[in-house]
Design a protein around this motif. Structure first.
Motif, PDB file in Angstrom:
ATOM      1  N   GLY A  69     -36.965 -24.227  45.679  1.00 32.33           N
ATOM      2  CA  GLY A  69     -35.811 -23.659  44.990  1.00 32.33           C
ATOM      3  C   GLY A  69     -34.539 -23.967  45.756  1.00 32.33           C
ATOM      4  N   GLN A 151     -32.896 -25.448  38.598  1.00 27.88           N
ATOM      5  CA  GLN A 151     -32.034 -24.979  39.679  1.00 27.88           C
ATOM      6  C   GLN A 151     -30.599 -24.788  39.189  1.00 27.88           C
ATOM      7  N   HIS A 154     -30.270 -21.499  37.731  1.00 25.37           N
ATOM      8  CA  HIS A 154     -30.329 -20.422  38.711  1.00 25.37           C
ATOM      9  C   HIS A 154     -29.047 -20.292  39.521  1.00 25.37           C
ATOM     10  N   TYR A 207     -35.287 -24.366  29.145  1.00 26.03           N
ATOM     11  CA  TYR A 207     -35.496 -23.645  30.403  1.00 26.03           C
ATOM     12  C   TYR A 207     -36.698 -22.714  30.287  1.00 26.03           C
ATOM     13  N   THR A 211     -40.287 -22.445  32.516  1.00 28.26           N
ATOM     14  CA  THR A 211     -40.392 -21.337  33.471  1.00 28.26           C
ATOM     15  C   THR A 211     -41.178 -20.131  32.964  1.00 28.26           C
ATOM     16  N   GLY A 302     -25.174 -13.684  40.751  1.00 30.26           N
ATOM     17  CA  GLY A 302     -26.609 -13.901  40.730  1.00 30.26           C
ATOM     18  C   GLY A 302     -27.254 -13.044  41.802  1.00 30.26           C
ATOM     19  N   ARG A 304     -29.644 -13.521  43.941  1.00 32.26           N
ATOM     20  CA  ARG A 304     -29.922 -14.132  45.249  1.00 32.26           C
ATOM     21  C   ARG A 304     -28.666 -14.264  46.101  1.00 32.26           C
ATOM     22  N   ARG A 383     -31.313 -11.063  33.719  1.00 31.19           N
ATOM     23  CA  ARG A 383     -31.464 -12.442  34.159  1.00 31.19           C
ATOM     24  C   ARG A 383     -32.431 -12.543  35.340  1.00 31.19           C
ATOM     25  N   CYS A 384     -32.370 -11.561  36.221  1.00 32.26           N
ATOM     26  CA  CYS A 384     -33.284 -11.544  37.364  1.00 32.26           C
ATOM     27  C   CYS A 384     -34.729 -11.465  36.895  1.00 32.26           C
ATOM     28  N   GLU A 387     -35.700 -15.018  36.037  1.00 29.28           N
ATOM     29  CA  GLU A 387     -35.572 -16.096  37.019  1.00 29.28           C
ATOM     30  C   GLU A 387     -36.320 -15.872  38.323  1.00 29.28           C
ATOM     31  N   GLU A 388     -36.614 -14.621  38.658  1.00 25.18           N
ATOM     32  CA  GLU A 388     -37.224 -14.345  39.959  1.00 25.18           C
ATOM     33  C   GLU A 388     -38.743 -14.283  39.834  1.00 25.18           C
TER      34      GLU A 388
END
Length: 471
Positions: A69, A151, A154, A207, A211, A302, A304, A383-384, A387-388
């Motif tokens: 990532g 990516q 993200h 996407y 994923t 985001g 992260r 969104r987390c 994506e996580e």
């Protein structure tokens, strides 16, 4: 102009590396992103051998990003995988971000070449074939650069360092697609609003394909996208046009008429006891300020890239106050997730009205407005969930709340009598893409959509493309 057909039209690495001119047809990358002139891909200082080394580093970086990532990858990781020192890598690239910029330019330029070759769109079989070709070529490019596109998604937050670059791409791609819609005489729709909506849906569904482990093949998704978009752009398209093309088998079952009782919204479930429910007065106010600030910072940067300092600045509270109530930002995500799940359940349980919208569309419009309210409050958290993959809070919420939402969408779409290739499961993810990503896609561009514009275009797309009978 007639678009080429088949995937062979896009083969060959040279075509994918034509350069940034495709990505920036109206200018150059934003000035905030700088590059040492001597280290560019065509630098006379680097030379031909150095240019090959630069390309090898890009290829290695792509593989390392896929494994770790973007956020977890260090320059040392890329250098080590390439068999060189960090100092040697810096002879070719200024930073990890600069490597990402060149990879984004490369995959974005490939998509720009595809949209330039999109042929005329209309309600005929030829127009539908051109649309289907465009969606297939987009999917092909996405697969080729899947690591970087994932990516890209993200790191694309409103205040992320690379947002100006991504915004420039979004703006230029939308402009090209909007011109194609104008040339095709699409009636009753704003070309620019429609263009950014189409771009958002196609990007986000691809996407999800990479994923979320969708129970659909690539071809089923392309076929469903083609049918939905064709019905949005040209609702007068005859049914024989939509069913004439060979489509892969769908998971569609015979339409099931909903029971009349299900057309009344079910009561929302009682929320579970909340961790801070016992607080009152100043303590309750402080926790609420911290949670509101955390939700806003997660949305802007985001999860992260967000940090406690940013949350404290937004909340106007001390570090001591934060750690009195939360162990860290991950702990805060857990509390926000509980609140988001409760809010989403309340909206989701209003969903049965969507299965048979009122003749004037008011049921659907009101429900979409409620979903946008949810997004305004919890987009960074939602969104987390998507994506996580390593965060246990996000993984649990994805299964406990996101999947049931998609299943509710699927049930409503399956209940409609559509004899074409629109797959209900694909339709559900298309609707999720509209609700989850469209409100934020145009941030920082001239195509940013206001609240009423969002309600109108999502309502139109859902009613025409996913629910209304074709033909």
């Amino acid at each position: 102009m007639v678009a080429g057909t088949g995937r062979g039209a896009l083969t060959g690495s040279a075509r994918h590396r034509q350069g940034a001119a495709d990505l920036y047809p109206h200018g150059v990358p934003p000035p905030a992103i700088s590059r040492r002139a001597s280290y560019g891909p065509n630098s006379p200082v680097v030379g031909a051998r150095g240019a090959r080394t630069r390309q090898q580093l890009l290829d290695v970086a792509l593989a390392v990003f896929a494994e770790r990532g973007f956020h977890a990858t260090l320059v040392e990781d890329i250098a080590g995988a390439a068999g060189m020192s960090r100092a040697a890598l810096y002879q070719y690239f200024e930073s990890r971000e600069q490597i990402a910029i060149e990879l984004i330019e490369e995959c974005g330029a490939a998509l720009m070449r595809v949209v330039r070759r999109l042929g005329p769109l209309d309600a005929t079989a030829a127009g539908y074939d051109n649309l289907h070709w465009w969606l297939g070529e987009w999917s092909y490019v996405y697969d080729k650069y899947a690591t970087m596109f994932v990516q890209w998604a993200h790191i694309d937050s409103p205040k992320a360092a690379l947002r100006p670059l991504i915004a420039t791409y979004v703006e230029n791609y939308t402009a090209r697609l909007a011109q194609r819609l104008r040339d095709s005489d699409v009636a009753g729709l704003d070309p620019e609003q429609t263009a950014i909506t189409l771009m958002t849906v196609v990007e986000r569904v691809n996407y999800y394909r990479h994923t979320q482990g969708l129970p659909l093949s690539e071809q089923q998704l392309i076929d469903s996208l083609a049918v939905a978009v064709q019905r949005v752009l040209f609702p007068q398209t005859p049914l024989p046009v939509l069913v004439a093309m060979e489509h892969e088998g769908s998971t569609r079952r015979a339409p099931v008429a909903p029971d009349q009782a299900t057309l009344v919204a079910d009561p929302a479930p009682d929320p579970a006891p909340e961790r801070f429910a016992h607080l009152t007065g100043a303590a309750a106010t402080s926790v609420q300020r911290l949670l509101q600030a955390g939700a806003a910072v997660f949305a802007e940067y985001g999860f992260r890239d967000a940090n406690v300092h940013q949350i404290l600045l937004r909340a106007g509270l001390s570090r001591r106050t934060f750690y009195k109530y939360f162990a860290n930002k991950q702990d805060m995500l857990g509390v926000l997730t509980e609140r988001a799940e409760t809010a989403l359940a309340a909206v989701q349980h209003q969903f049965p009205v969507l299965a048979r919208p009122a003749p004037d569309g008011t049921n659907l419009t009101a429900w979409i407005g409620a979903m946008l309210d949810f997004q305004d409050a919890y987009w960074g958290v939602f969104r987390c969930w998507l994506e996580e993959d390593a965060d246990p809070v996000a993984v649990r919420a994805r299964e406990a709340s996101l999947r049931p939402l998609v299943e509710a969408f699927t049930t409503a779409i399956r209940a409609q009598p559509h004899p074409d290739a629109l797959d209900p499961v694909a339709g559900a993810w298309i609707l999720l893409a509209l609700l989850e990503r469209l409100p934020h896609q145009g941030v920082g561009t001239r195509y940013a959509l206001g609240r009423q514009q969002l309600v109108d275009i999502i309502t139109t797309f859902t009613a025409r493309g996913l629910l209304a009978p074709p033909g």
